[in-house]
Scaffold this motif. Structure first.
Motif, PDB file in Angstrom:
ATOM      1  N   HIS A 116       7.103  -1.713 -45.739  1.00  0.00           N
ATOM      2  CA  HIS A 116       6.837  -1.788 -44.295  1.00  0.00           C
ATOM      3  C   HIS A 116       7.588  -2.948 -43.653  1.00  0.00           C
ATOM      4  CE1 HIS A 116       3.948  -5.159 -44.677  1.00  0.00           C
ATOM      5  NE2 HIS A 116       3.702  -4.615 -45.848  1.00  0.00           N
ATOM      6  N   GLU A 171      -2.103  -5.514 -50.593  1.00  0.00           N
ATOM      7  CA  GLU A 171      -0.994  -4.647 -50.194  1.00  0.00           C
ATOM      8  C   GLU A 171      -1.332  -3.170 -50.453  1.00  0.00           C
ATOM      9  OE1 GLU A 171       1.792  -5.530 -48.723  1.00  0.00           O
ATOM     10  OE2 GLU A 171       2.778  -3.575 -48.777  1.00  0.00           O
ATOM     11  N   SER A 181      -3.094   2.514 -44.498  1.00  0.00           N
ATOM     12  CA  SER A 181      -2.772   2.770 -43.084  1.00  0.00           C
ATOM     13  C   SER A 181      -1.609   3.753 -42.942  1.00  0.00           C
ATOM     14  CB  SER A 181      -2.514   1.480 -42.312  1.00  0.00           C
ATOM     15  OG  SER A 181      -1.382   0.843 -42.798  1.00  0.00           O
ATOM     16  N   ARG A 201      -3.014   4.206 -38.661  1.00  0.00           N
ATOM     17  CA  ARG A 201      -3.648   3.264 -37.741  1.00  0.00           C
ATOM     18  C   ARG A 201      -3.291   1.868 -38.211  1.00  0.00           C
ATOM     19  NH1 ARG A 201      -9.867   5.305 -37.263  1.00  0.00           N
ATOM     20  NH2 ARG A 201      -9.839   4.166 -35.314  1.00  0.00           N
ATOM     21  N   PRO A 202      -2.806   1.012 -37.292  1.00  0.00           N
ATOM     22  CA  PRO A 202      -2.525  -0.359 -37.702  1.00  0.00           C
ATOM     23  C   PRO A 202      -3.810  -1.139 -37.978  1.00  0.00           C
ATOM     24  CG  PRO A 202      -1.940  -0.012 -35.375  1.00  0.00           C
ATOM     25  CD  PRO A 202      -2.501   1.273 -35.881  1.00  0.00           C
ATOM     26  N   GLY A 243      -9.672  -7.978 -43.016  1.00  0.00           N
ATOM     27  CA  GLY A 243     -10.726  -8.866 -42.520  1.00  0.00           C
ATOM     28  C   GLY A 243     -11.385  -9.587 -43.669  1.00  0.00           C
ATOM     29  N   ARG A 244     -11.613  -8.855 -44.745  1.00  0.00           N
ATOM     30  CA  ARG A 244     -12.321  -9.413 -45.895  1.00  0.00           C
ATOM     31  C   ARG A 244     -11.824  -8.727 -47.158  1.00  0.00           C
ATOM     32  NH1 ARG A 244     -16.814 -12.415 -46.507  1.00  0.00           N
ATOM     33  NH2 ARG A 244     -17.716 -12.269 -48.565  1.00  0.00           N
ATOM     34  N   VAL A 291       7.425  -2.049 -32.235  1.00  0.00           N
ATOM     35  CA  VAL A 291       6.143  -1.760 -32.872  1.00  0.00           C
ATOM     36  C   VAL A 291       5.763  -0.310 -32.619  1.00  0.00           C
ATOM     37  CG1 VAL A 291       3.695  -2.300 -32.897  1.00  0.00           C
ATOM     38  CG2 VAL A 291       5.339  -4.125 -32.844  1.00  0.00           C
ATOM     39  N   GLU A 308       5.328   2.728 -35.252  1.00  0.00           N
ATOM     40  CA  GLU A 308       4.111   3.514 -35.383  1.00  0.00           C
ATOM     41  C   GLU A 308       4.461   5.002 -35.526  1.00  0.00           C
ATOM     42  OE1 GLU A 308      -0.152   3.703 -33.077  1.00  0.00           O
ATOM     43  OE2 GLU A 308       1.502   2.619 -32.180  1.00  0.00           O
TER      44      GLU A 308
HETATM   45  C1  LIG Z   1       2.333  -1.659 -36.487  1.00  0.00           C
HETATM   46  C2  LIG Z   1       2.013  -0.183 -36.421  1.00  0.00           C
HETATM   47  C3  LIG Z   1       1.628   0.385 -37.766  1.00  0.00           C
HETATM   48  C4  LIG Z   1       1.133   1.806 -37.580  1.00  0.00           C
HETATM   49  C5  LIG Z   1       0.563   2.390 -38.870  1.00  0.00           C
HETATM   50  C6  LIG Z   1       1.520   3.285 -39.470  1.00  0.00           C
HETATM   51  C7  LIG Z   1       1.993   3.136 -40.696  1.00  0.00           C
HETATM   52  C8  LIG Z   1       1.604   2.010 -41.569  1.00  0.00           C
HETATM   53  C9  LIG Z   1       2.718   1.043 -41.694  1.00  0.00           C
HETATM   54  C10 LIG Z   1       2.675  -0.101 -42.319  1.00  0.00           C
HETATM   55  C11 LIG Z   1       1.499  -0.640 -43.034  1.00  0.00           C
HETATM   56  C12 LIG Z   1       1.709  -0.507 -44.469  1.00  0.00           C
HETATM   57  C13 LIG Z   1       1.259  -1.340 -45.365  1.00  0.00           C
HETATM   58  C14 LIG Z   1       0.471  -2.556 -45.029  1.00  0.00           C
HETATM   59  C15 LIG Z   1       0.373  -3.372 -46.257  1.00  0.00           C
HETATM   60  C16 LIG Z   1      -0.277  -4.489 -46.366  1.00  0.00           C
HETATM   61  C17 LIG Z   1      -1.186  -4.973 -45.352  1.00  0.00           C
HETATM   62  C18 LIG Z   1      -1.517  -6.440 -45.540  1.00  0.00           C
HETATM   63  C19 LIG Z   1      -2.620  -6.719 -44.584  1.00  0.00           C
HETATM   64  C20 LIG Z   1      -2.768  -8.181 -44.342  1.00  0.00           C
HETATM   65  O1  LIG Z   1      -2.692  -8.996 -45.199  1.00  0.00           O
HETATM   66  S1  LIG Z   1      -3.105  -8.626 -42.709  1.00  0.00           S
HETATM   67  C21 LIG Z   1      -3.063 -10.408 -42.754  1.00  0.00           C
HETATM   68  C22 LIG Z   1      -4.376 -11.058 -43.004  1.00  0.00           C
HETATM   69  N1  LIG Z   1      -5.347 -10.778 -42.001  1.00  0.00           N
HETATM   70  C23 LIG Z   1      -5.307 -11.342 -40.776  1.00  0.00           C
HETATM   71  O2  LIG Z   1      -4.409 -12.068 -40.441  1.00  0.00           O
HETATM   72  C24 LIG Z   1      -6.461 -11.040 -39.837  1.00  0.00           C
HETATM   73  C25 LIG Z   1      -6.811 -12.267 -39.026  1.00  0.00           C
HETATM   74  N2  LIG Z   1      -7.965 -11.965 -38.190  1.00  0.00           N
HETATM   75  C26 LIG Z   1      -7.843 -11.421 -36.952  1.00  0.00           C
HETATM   76  O3  LIG Z   1      -6.744 -11.202 -36.452  1.00  0.00           O
HETATM   77  C27 LIG Z   1      -9.118 -11.072 -36.244  1.00  0.00           C
HETATM   78  O4  LIG Z   1     -10.190 -11.835 -36.696  1.00  0.00           O
HETATM   79  C28 LIG Z   1      -9.476  -9.546 -36.382  1.00  0.00           C
HETATM   80  C29 LIG Z   1      -8.327  -8.682 -35.791  1.00  0.00           C
HETATM   81  C30 LIG Z   1      -9.714  -9.182 -37.861  1.00  0.00           C
HETATM   82  C31 LIG Z   1     -10.766  -9.256 -35.603  1.00  0.00           C
HETATM   83  O5  LIG Z   1     -10.660  -9.840 -34.314  1.00  0.00           O
HETATM   84  P1  LIG Z   1     -10.892  -8.998 -32.966  1.00  0.00           P
HETATM   85  O6  LIG Z   1     -11.098 -10.010 -31.880  1.00  0.00           O
HETATM   86  O7  LIG Z   1      -9.846  -7.971 -32.795  1.00  0.00           O
HETATM   87  O8  LIG Z   1     -12.201  -8.199 -33.206  1.00  0.00           O
HETATM   88  P2  LIG Z   1     -13.722  -8.638 -33.485  1.00  0.00           P
HETATM   89  O9  LIG Z   1     -13.831 -10.049 -33.936  1.00  0.00           O
HETATM   90  O10 LIG Z   1     -14.517  -8.222 -32.287  1.00  0.00           O
HETATM   91  O11 LIG Z   1     -14.075  -7.682 -34.737  1.00  0.00           O
HETATM   92  C32 LIG Z   1     -13.979  -6.256 -34.603  1.00  0.00           C
HETATM   93  C33 LIG Z   1     -14.910  -5.662 -35.636  1.00  0.00           C
HETATM   94  O12 LIG Z   1     -14.447  -6.051 -36.936  1.00  0.00           O
HETATM   95  C34 LIG Z   1     -15.457  -6.810 -37.617  1.00  0.00           C
HETATM   96  N3  LIG Z   1     -14.788  -7.916 -38.327  1.00  0.00           N
HETATM   97  C35 LIG Z   1     -13.950  -8.837 -37.807  1.00  0.00           C
HETATM   98  N4  LIG Z   1     -13.563  -9.686 -38.734  1.00  0.00           N
HETATM   99  C36 LIG Z   1     -14.187  -9.293 -39.878  1.00  0.00           C
HETATM  100  C37 LIG Z   1     -14.193  -9.804 -41.185  1.00  0.00           C
HETATM  101  N5  LIG Z   1     -13.491 -10.900 -41.505  1.00  0.00           N
HETATM  102  N6  LIG Z   1     -14.904  -9.172 -42.131  1.00  0.00           N
HETATM  103  C38 LIG Z   1     -15.614  -8.066 -41.815  1.00  0.00           C
HETATM  104  N7  LIG Z   1     -15.651  -7.541 -40.578  1.00  0.00           N
HETATM  105  C39 LIG Z   1     -14.950  -8.155 -39.637  1.00  0.00           C
HETATM  106  C40 LIG Z   1     -16.365  -7.331 -36.528  1.00  0.00           C
HETATM  107  O13 LIG Z   1     -17.664  -7.587 -37.041  1.00  0.00           O
HETATM  108  C41 LIG Z   1     -16.337  -6.216 -35.521  1.00  0.00           C
HETATM  109  O14 LIG Z   1     -17.194  -5.187 -35.963  1.00  0.00           O
HETATM  110  P3  LIG Z   1     -18.129  -4.420 -34.877  1.00  0.00           P
HETATM  111  O15 LIG Z   1     -17.143  -3.827 -33.885  1.00  0.00           O
HETATM  112  O16 LIG Z   1     -18.841  -3.362 -35.664  1.00  0.00           O
HETATM  113  O17 LIG Z   1     -18.990  -5.464 -34.298  1.00  0.00           O
END
Ligand SMILES: CCCCC/C=C\C/C=C\C/C=C\C/C=C\CCCC(=O)SCCNC(=O)CCNC(=O)[C@H](O)C(C)(C)COP(=O)(O)OP(=O)(O)OC[C@H]1O[C@@H](n2cnc3c(N)ncnc32)[C@H](O)[C@@H]1OP(=O)(O)O
Length: 184
Positions: free
Chosen positions: A34, A89, A95, A100-101, A105-106, A177, A181
């Motif tokens: 990706h 990964e 996704s 869906r992007p 979170g955990r 982006v 998608e």
């Molecule tokens: C780009 C387009 C792609 C399209 C897809 C198509 C193809 C796929 C293509 C590529 C992908 C392929 C492979 C990917 C491979 C590897 C992926 C690696 C992934 C990573 O390595 S990625 C880096 C580490 N990661 C971060 O860098 C996150 C940092 N963080 C934040 O950016 C915010 O913290 C965020 C966004 C998480 C939330 O923030 P926010 O403001 O948007 O939302 P909010 O806080 O309201 O939470 C909304 C609901 O999620 C729950 N929630 C929130 N946090 C939680 C947690 N920690 N544990 C459990 N539940 C949680 C709440 O409890 C609530 O739940 P409810 O709605 O039920 O109340």
């Protein structure tokens, strides 16, 4: 500061079942990296895992990478953080099938056996379902295609708008982006 509530990667209520996107890559399709500099899957990263993922049936994925000297913690053994990276990964690759992007979170990891340098680790991940924006999934890592289980993980990913990567990252425009998608 108020601490956030303790969160679990075990769903606390019944999940909406996952749906494989109609345009998801067919089972058996090797997925492209990706991002070429990704430390987990990027072919241009000098010391990354170069993990290769393949679409599985339903909403599942498999991944493979060989542990090298660049991935050691103790002499001759993979670092636990590197193994968590491989699980992250593989889980994140779901996704591709959901289209869906999402961001992690955990990630809860059980380390069951040491993983020596030279091992090819075989990982599988499957989506359990959704609770709103939260996607719950599990993963396993084995020492060989049918080998012993070395790792288990449970994870919560949170669905984000594509703009998340523009706002918080670098060098990506909204147009790129959205192109990504449609046609990653
Ligand atoms: C780009 C387009 C792609 C399209 C897809 C198509 C193809 C796929 C293509 C590529 C992908 C392929 C492979 C990917 C491979 C590897 C992926 C690696 C992934 C990573 O390595 S990625 C880096 C580490 N990661 C971060 O860098 C996150 C940092 N963080 C934040 O950016 C915010 O913290 C965020 C966004 C998480 C939330 O923030 P926010 O403001 O948007 O939302 P909010 O806080 O309201 O939470 C909304 C609901 O999620 C729950 N929630 C929130 N946090 C939680 C947690 N920690 N544990 C459990 N539940 C949680 C709440 O409890 C609530 O739940 P409810 O709605 O039920 O109340």
């Amino acid at each position: 500061m108020i601490e956030p509530p303790t969160r679990s990667a075990t769903p606390q209520r019944e999940l909406e079942p996952p749906e494989r996107h109609p345009e998801a890559p067919a089972p058996g399709t090797v997925l492209p990296s990706h991002y070429e500099n990704c430390v987990a899957c990027g072919p241009s990263h000098p010391t990354g895992l170069r993990l290769v993922s393949t679409a599985g049936p339903e909403v599942s994925i498999s991944g493979e990478f060989t542990v090298t000297a660049d991935h050691q913690g103790a002499p001759g053994l993979a670092h636990g953080g590197v193994l968590a990276l491989a699980l992250d990964e593989t889980l994140g690759g779901l996704s591709w099938l959901l289209r869906r992007p999402m961001v992690t979170g955990r990630l809860e990891t059980d380390y069951i056996r040491p993983v020596p340098v030279g091992t090819t680790l075989f990982l599988t991940a499957r989506c359990l379902g959704f609770a709103g924006r939260r996607m719950y999934a599990k993963a396993v890592g084995r020492l060989g295609p049918e080998g012993s289980v070395a790792l288990r993980a449970s994870a919560v990913f949170v669905v984000v708008p594509p703009e998340h990567f523009v706002e918080h990252g670098t060098d990506m425009t909204t147009e790129q982006v959205h192109d990504y998608e449609v046609n990653p």
